[in-house]
Design a protein around this motif. Structure first.
Motif, PDB file in Angstrom:
ATOM      1  N   TYR A  16      42.034  22.396  33.555  1.00 50.03           N
ATOM      2  CA  TYR A  16      42.648  23.270  34.054  1.00 50.03           C
ATOM      3  C   TYR A  16      44.233  23.041  34.546  1.00 50.03           C
ATOM      4  O   TYR A  16      44.997  23.706  34.340  1.00 50.03           O
ATOM      5  CB  TYR A  16      42.099  24.295  35.176  1.00 50.03           C
ATOM      6  CG  TYR A  16      42.818  25.668  35.541  1.00 50.03           C
ATOM      7  CD1 TYR A  16      42.815  26.697  35.009  1.00 50.03           C
ATOM      8  CD2 TYR A  16      43.296  25.548  36.902  1.00 50.03           C
ATOM      9  CE1 TYR A  16      43.487  27.828  35.448  1.00 50.03           C
ATOM     10  CE2 TYR A  16      43.749  26.704  37.561  1.00 50.03           C
ATOM     11  CZ  TYR A  16      43.951  27.651  36.699  1.00 50.03           C
ATOM     12  OH  TYR A  16      44.603  28.699  37.248  1.00 50.03           O
ATOM     13  N   ALA A  20      47.710  23.729  33.318  1.00 54.58           N
ATOM     14  CA  ALA A  20      48.734  24.476  34.274  1.00 54.58           C
ATOM     15  C   ALA A  20      49.979  23.635  34.359  1.00 54.58           C
ATOM     16  O   ALA A  20      51.288  24.376  34.270  1.00 54.58           O
ATOM     17  CB  ALA A  20      48.174  24.752  35.613  1.00 54.58           C
ATOM     18  N   GLU A  58      48.292  27.125  41.268  1.00 52.81           N
ATOM     19  CA  GLU A  58      47.196  26.740  40.209  1.00 52.81           C
ATOM     20  C   GLU A  58      46.733  25.542  40.735  1.00 52.81           C
ATOM     21  O   GLU A  58      45.478  25.626  40.518  1.00 52.81           O
ATOM     22  CB  GLU A  58      47.951  26.760  38.953  1.00 52.81           C
ATOM     23  CG  GLU A  58      48.652  27.870  38.296  1.00 52.81           C
ATOM     24  CD  GLU A  58      48.115  28.110  37.162  1.00 52.81           C
ATOM     25  OE1 GLU A  58      47.010  28.624  37.128  1.00 52.81           O
ATOM     26  OE2 GLU A  58      49.096  28.420  36.196  1.00 52.81           O
ATOM     27  N   ARG A  87      47.141  35.385  45.569  1.00 50.19           N
ATOM     28  CA  ARG A  87      48.176  34.900  44.693  1.00 50.19           C
ATOM     29  C   ARG A  87      49.360  35.946  44.952  1.00 50.19           C
ATOM     30  O   ARG A  87      50.565  35.420  44.910  1.00 50.19           O
ATOM     31  CB  ARG A  87      47.830  34.573  43.311  1.00 50.19           C
ATOM     32  CG  ARG A  87      48.708  34.211  42.251  1.00 50.19           C
ATOM     33  CD  ARG A  87      48.310  34.090  40.866  1.00 50.19           C
ATOM     34  NE  ARG A  87      47.580  34.828  40.550  1.00 50.19           N
ATOM     35  CZ  ARG A  87      46.219  34.548  40.068  1.00 50.19           C
ATOM     36  NH1 ARG A  87      45.716  33.368  39.866  1.00 50.19           N
ATOM     37  NH2 ARG A  87      45.214  35.523  39.760  1.00 50.19           N
ATOM     38  N   MET A 121      51.517  32.457  34.833  1.00 51.04           N
ATOM     39  CA  MET A 121      50.385  31.842  35.614  1.00 51.04           C
ATOM     40  C   MET A 121      49.007  32.904  35.675  1.00 51.04           C
ATOM     41  O   MET A 121      47.840  32.415  35.387  1.00 51.04           O
ATOM     42  CB  MET A 121      50.720  31.569  37.340  1.00 51.04           C
ATOM     43  CG  MET A 121      49.823  31.283  37.984  1.00 51.04           C
ATOM     44  SD  MET A 121      50.494  30.981  39.749  1.00 51.04           S
ATOM     45  CE  MET A 121      51.329  32.353  40.131  1.00 51.04           C
ATOM     46  N   HIS A 125      45.306  31.689  33.981  1.00 50.66           N
ATOM     47  CA  HIS A 125      44.209  31.753  34.794  1.00 50.66           C
ATOM     48  C   HIS A 125      43.321  32.751  34.160  1.00 50.66           C
ATOM     49  O   HIS A 125      41.857  32.388  34.113  1.00 50.66           O
ATOM     50  CB  HIS A 125      44.697  32.226  36.121  1.00 50.66           C
ATOM     51  CG  HIS A 125      43.405  32.408  37.032  1.00 50.66           C
ATOM     52  ND1 HIS A 125      43.067  31.745  38.163  1.00 50.66           N
ATOM     53  CD2 HIS A 125      42.692  33.612  37.145  1.00 50.66           C
ATOM     54  CE1 HIS A 125      42.011  32.193  38.571  1.00 50.66           C
ATOM     55  NE2 HIS A 125      41.570  33.450  38.200  1.00 50.66           N
TER      56      HIS A 125
END
Length: 136
Positions: A16, A20, A58, A87, A121, A125
């Protein structure tokens, strides 16, 4: 068995974070190319702020996810809800801080660049964790 689950979570977390960083560095480089080709130098600071925000959020989110997934997997739905709100709140704080420092005239260019980074982003996600969650 617990060790295997922990290793799997560690592997997912690293993947991940790697995805990112690759996504946001690519967006940053594309932005720099657009700035250079179009002489839009007012976008340099928004590019830097946006990529730093995205990478920080992230990476932090991935590390917190890893900790929760290992220690309390039942709390993951709450985590996903909380990280979305956090966020968004952080994005509002960053936009307000940029407004205070740069002024009203610079906000449109900042918002355009920041929105692209923020949406990227969100998509990353959502896509990553949708495919990582077992389907019923």
């Amino acid at each position: 068995m617990a060790s295997q689950v922990s290793n799997d979570i560690e592997r997912r977390c690293k993947r991940y974070v790697r995805q990112a960083w690759l996504l946001h560095v690519s967006l940053y480089l594309l932005g720099l190319l657009a700035v250079q080709l179009g002489h839009y130098y007012q976008f340099l600071t928004p590019l830097a702020v946006s990529v730093l925000f995205a990478m920080t959020v992230e990476t932090t989110g991935a590390l917190v996810w890893k900790r929760i997934a290992v220690k309390s997997p039942d709390a993951l739905p709450s985590f996903f809800m909380a990280v979305s709100g956090f966020r968004f709140l952080l994005a509002l704080i960053v936009m307000f801080a940029y407004f205070l420092f740069a002024g009203k005239d610079a906000m449109l260019s900042f918002f355009l660049v920041f929105a692209v980074s923020y949406v990227a982003m969100l998509l990353h996600h959502t896509r990553f964790f949708y495919h990582q969650t077992p389907q019923a």
